[in-house]
Design a protein around this motif. Structure first.
Motif, PDB file in Angstrom:
ATOM      1  N   ASP A   1      -2.410  -3.382   6.856  1.00  0.00           N
ATOM      2  CA  ASP A   1      -2.010  -2.246   6.248  1.00  0.00           C
ATOM      3  C   ASP A   1      -2.745  -1.178   8.018  1.00  0.00           C
ATOM      4  N   ARG A   2      -1.936  -2.498   8.860  1.00  0.00           N
ATOM      5  CA  ARG A   2      -2.696  -2.024  10.716  1.00  0.00           C
ATOM      6  C   ARG A   2      -0.988  -1.244  11.385  1.00  0.00           C
ATOM      7  N   ALA A   3      -0.193  -1.604  10.517  1.00  0.00           N
ATOM      8  CA  ALA A   3       1.169  -0.593  11.891  1.00  0.00           C
ATOM      9  C   ALA A   3       1.487   0.019   9.903  1.00  0.00           C
ATOM     10  N   TRP A   4       2.458   0.876  10.559  1.00  0.00           N
ATOM     11  CA  TRP A   4       3.125   1.476   9.489  1.00  0.00           C
ATOM     12  C   TRP A   4       4.387   1.909   9.571  1.00  0.00           C
ATOM     13  N   SER A   5       5.540   2.081   8.861  1.00  0.00           N
ATOM     14  CA  SER A   5       6.132   2.871   9.760  1.00  0.00           C
ATOM     15  C   SER A   5       7.447   4.160   8.830  1.00  0.00           C
TER      16      SER A   5
ATOM     17  N   PHE B   1      12.579   9.254  14.444  1.00  0.00           N
ATOM     18  CA  PHE B   1      11.624   8.420  14.632  1.00  0.00           C
ATOM     19  C   PHE B   1      11.835   7.265  13.419  1.00  0.00           C
ATOM     20  N   THR B   2      13.034   7.481  12.310  1.00  0.00           N
ATOM     21  CA  THR B   2      13.143   6.364  11.353  1.00  0.00           C
ATOM     22  C   THR B   2      13.281   5.375  11.427  1.00  0.00           C
ATOM     23  N   ASN B   3      11.985   4.337  11.137  1.00  0.00           N
ATOM     24  CA  ASN B   3      11.989   3.100  11.342  1.00  0.00           C
ATOM     25  C   ASN B   3      10.741   3.422  12.292  1.00  0.00           C
ATOM     26  N   TYR B   4      11.058   3.576  13.345  1.00  0.00           N
ATOM     27  CA  TYR B   4       9.679   3.428  14.658  1.00  0.00           C
ATOM     28  C   TYR B   4       8.378   3.422  13.416  1.00  0.00           C
ATOM     29  N   VAL B   5       7.685   2.190  15.085  1.00  0.00           N
ATOM     30  CA  VAL B   5       6.453   1.641  14.049  1.00  0.00           C
ATOM     31  C   VAL B   5       5.468   1.771  14.950  1.00  0.00           C
ATOM     32  N   ALA B   6       3.981   2.730  14.510  1.00  0.00           N
ATOM     33  CA  ALA B   6       2.599   3.049  14.666  1.00  0.00           C
ATOM     34  C   ALA B   6       1.678   1.628  14.115  1.00  0.00           C
ATOM     35  N   PHE B   7       0.620   2.151  15.954  1.00  0.00           N
ATOM     36  CA  PHE B   7      -0.335   1.000  14.849  1.00  0.00           C
ATOM     37  C   PHE B   7      -1.399   1.811  15.284  1.00  0.00           C
ATOM     38  N   TRP B   8      -2.602   0.640  14.420  1.00  0.00           N
ATOM     39  CA  TRP B   8      -4.303   1.622  14.513  1.00  0.00           C
ATOM     40  C   TRP B   8      -5.335   0.401  14.473  1.00  0.00           C
TER      41      TRP B   8
ATOM     42  N   PHE C   1       2.901  -2.100   6.937  1.00  0.00           N
ATOM     43  CA  PHE C   1       2.450  -2.922   7.515  1.00  0.00           C
ATOM     44  C   PHE C   1       0.791  -3.853   7.830  1.00  0.00           C
ATOM     45  N   ASN C   2       0.854  -5.218   7.014  1.00  0.00           N
ATOM     46  CA  ASN C   2       0.211  -5.736   7.787  1.00  0.00           C
ATOM     47  C   ASN C   2       0.162  -6.996   9.178  1.00  0.00           C
ATOM     48  N   VAL C   3      -0.458  -6.713   9.501  1.00  0.00           N
ATOM     49  CA  VAL C   3      -0.125  -7.845  11.477  1.00  0.00           C
ATOM     50  C   VAL C   3      -1.238  -8.774  11.149  1.00  0.00           C
ATOM     51  N   VAL C   4       0.027  -9.302  11.208  1.00  0.00           N
ATOM     52  CA  VAL C   4      -0.219 -11.867  11.478  1.00  0.00           C
ATOM     53  C   VAL C   4      -0.318 -11.743  12.381  1.00  0.00           C
ATOM     54  N   GLU C   5      -1.484 -12.313  12.566  1.00  0.00           N
ATOM     55  CA  GLU C   5      -2.039 -13.185  14.352  1.00  0.00           C
ATOM     56  C   GLU C   5      -2.612 -14.030  14.265  1.00  0.00           C
ATOM     57  N   GLY C   6      -2.282 -14.989  14.624  1.00  0.00           N
ATOM     58  CA  GLY C   6      -2.920 -16.442  15.033  1.00  0.00           C
ATOM     59  C   GLY C   6      -4.090 -16.853  13.359  1.00  0.00           C
ATOM     60  N   GLY C   7      -3.496 -16.607  12.656  1.00  0.00           N
ATOM     61  CA  GLY C   7      -3.476 -16.757  11.208  1.00  0.00           C
ATOM     62  C   GLY C   7      -5.097 -16.368  10.653  1.00  0.00           C
TER      63      GLY C   7
ATOM     64  N   THR D   1       0.797  -1.077   0.157  1.00  0.00           N
ATOM     65  CA  THR D   1       0.061   0.262   0.239  1.00  0.00           C
ATOM     66  C   THR D   1       1.097   1.096   0.104  1.00  0.00           C
ATOM     67  N   PRO D   2       0.435   1.938  -0.745  1.00  0.00           N
ATOM     68  CA  PRO D   2       1.458   3.278  -1.291  1.00  0.00           C
ATOM     69  C   PRO D   2       0.671   4.522  -0.422  1.00  0.00           C
ATOM     70  N   TYR D   3       1.828   5.218   0.557  1.00  0.00           N
ATOM     71  CA  TYR D   3       0.959   6.449   0.804  1.00  0.00           C
ATOM     72  C   TYR D   3       2.513   7.293   1.177  1.00  0.00           C
ATOM     73  N   THR D   4       2.364   8.710   1.148  1.00  0.00           N
ATOM     74  CA  THR D   4       3.456   9.484   1.049  1.00  0.00           C
ATOM     75  C   THR D   4       2.754  10.840   2.276  1.00  0.00           C
ATOM     76  N   CYS D   5       3.316  11.267   3.790  1.00  0.00           N
ATOM     77  CA  CYS D   5       2.415  12.342   4.478  1.00  0.00           C
ATOM     78  C   CYS D   5       3.623  13.156   4.149  1.00  0.00           C
ATOM     79  N   PRO D   6       3.122  13.858   3.936  1.00  0.00           N
ATOM     80  CA  PRO D   6       3.122  15.482   3.471  1.00  0.00           C
ATOM     81  C   PRO D   6       4.603  16.578   3.898  1.00  0.00           C
ATOM     82  N   TRP D   7       4.648  15.952   5.791  1.00  0.00           N
ATOM     83  CA  TRP D   7       5.457  17.142   6.437  1.00  0.00           C
ATOM     84  C   TRP D   7       6.281  15.227   6.710  1.00  0.00           C
ATOM     85  N   LYS D   8       6.197  13.961   6.593  1.00  0.00           N
ATOM     86  CA  LYS D   8       6.682  12.951   7.519  1.00  0.00           C
ATOM     87  C   LYS D   8       7.593  12.130   6.347  1.00  0.00           C
ATOM     88  N   GLY D   9       7.240  11.914   5.050  1.00  0.00           N
ATOM     89  CA  GLY D   9       7.631  11.597   4.431  1.00  0.00           C
ATOM     90  C   GLY D   9       7.281  10.292   3.104  1.00  0.00           C
TER      91      GLY D   9
END
Length: 100
Positions: A66-70, A86-93, A55-61, A42-50
């Motif tokens: 796209d529930r995580a991003w960095s 914050f390079t490569n730090y990961v947030a969740f949704w 990432f897809n979160v894979v849990e229990g099958g 999934t592509p996305y570019t934030c206008p101020w972060k870049g």
């Protein structure tokens, strides 16, 4: 703090190691359970972060798309705005809960 989905810990780190950006907690790369994350196209570019890496979160099958991003290569000006690198730090949704 922990990022948890269905009782499974995806990331865990002391609160002082996390970075809060726009209401989201970003976990340092070393705190991640990388086996539970799969890169998304999934592509996305934030206008101020870049350019964002989702990432897809894979849990229990189950795959939660796209529930995580960095930001692997944030714009240098974003560091000034956030106050930290914050390079490569990961947030969740959505289904992923961030708890203390």
């Amino acid at each position: 703090m922990k990022a948890v989905v269905n009782g499974t810990v995806i990331a865990e780190a002391p609160k002082e190691d996390l970075i809060s950006i726009e209401g989201n907690w970003y976990f340092p790369p070393a705190s991640l359970n990388v086996e539970l994350l799969a890169k998304s196209d999934t592509p996305y570019t934030c206008p101020w972060k870049g350019e964002c890496q989702y990432f897809n979160v894979v849990e229990g099958g189950t795959t939660l798309k796209d529930r995580a991003w960095s930001y692997p290569n944030p714009y240098p000006s974003a560091f000034d705005r956030v106050g930290k690198d914050f390079t490569n730090y990961v947030a969740f949704w959505k289904e992923v809960s961030v708890v203390e």
